[in-house]
Scaffold this active site. Structure first.
Site, PDB file in Angstrom:
ATOM      1  CB  SER A  17      -0.977  -0.124   1.187  1.00  0.00           C
ATOM      2  OG  SER A  17      -1.802   0.996   1.362  1.00  0.00           O
ATOM      3  CG  HIS A  44      -4.344  -1.189  -0.371  1.00  0.00           C
ATOM      4  ND1 HIS A  44      -3.995  -1.182   1.038  1.00  0.00           N
ATOM      5  CD2 HIS A  44      -4.872  -2.330  -0.432  1.00  0.00           C
ATOM      6  CE1 HIS A  44      -4.431  -2.352   1.452  1.00  0.00           C
ATOM      7  NE2 HIS A  44      -4.846  -2.974   0.447  1.00  0.00           N
ATOM      8  CG  ASP A 137      -5.439  -5.823   3.176  1.00  0.00           C
ATOM      9  OD1 ASP A 137      -5.872  -6.939   3.535  1.00  0.00           O
ATOM     10  OD2 ASP A 137      -5.379  -5.417   1.977  1.00  0.00           O
TER      11      ASP A 137
END
Length: 202
Positions: A17, A44, A137
């Site tokens: 991310s 992401h 995540d």
């Protein structure tokens, strides 16, 4: 872990991310081509359209880079990128499936969802890498890869632009490797050199 041990892995799954794009580009630059390695990437981006991301990654990779499509077969010598707005899963038959389920850790696609499905499908043939990111995540998914016999590598939080993602994994379990960006590049190079054919390992 010496280079010979990397020969057990034919699929490389990478999740990241915030702050991970530069590391991902460097890892992709290290991949030899052609290779029997298949790469699946979940990043992401906050965008439904990952076309621009695929274009950027293609500049740093000798392998073809494209968005993973529903029903498509995961193929060696290719970088498959999770699209925006859907969770990406890999079924046991080696095909991709898209799911518009609930957001996980406030995101969709979720690294956890992808990693967990790939762990079930590929077990000991899967190497999972979790990079910099500003949420948790990926930790649960990487742990699933570890439990089912795959290789797990976490970026050293001290080298990450955003520490939360790698730190969340380290709080959950002890991965096989905790690596700096340069060590991640070396590992990707070795895995791509030594990867075996997916079909002959089923």
């Amino acid at each position: 872990m010496n280079n010979a041990e990397y020969a057990d892995y034919a699929i490389l799954a990478i999740g990241g991310s915030a702050g991970s794009l530069d590391v991902i580009c460097n890892v992709l630059e290290a991949l030899v081509a052609p290779t029997e390695l298949a790469v699946v990437l979940c990043l992401h981006t906050g965008s439904r359209d990952v076309g621009d991301l695929c274009d950027v990654l293609s500049l740093h990779c000798a392998l073809p880079v494209a968005e993973a499509l529903d029903g498509e077969t995961l193929a060696p010598n290719r970088v498959h990128v999770a699209g925006g707005g859907y969770h990406l899963l890999v079924e046991r038959a080696g095909t991709f499936a898209l799911c518009a389920g609930e957001r996980i850790q406030y995101v969709r696609p979720s690294i956890d969802v992808l990693f967990e499905s790939m762990a079930e499908a590929y077990r000991r043939r899967l190497a999972g890498v979790l990079l910099s990111g500003a949420n948790a995540d990926g930790a649960v998914g990487l742990h699933a890869i570890h439990r089912l016999g795959g290789l797990t590598i976490v970026q050293n939080p001290d080298t990450a632009a955003a520490r939360e993602m790698p730190e969340s994994a380290l709080k959950l379990f002890t991965p096989d490797r905790q690596s700096s960006p340069s060590e991640l590049v070396d590992a990707a190079l070795d895995i791509s050199r030594l990867a075996r054919c997916i079909e002959c390992r089923r």
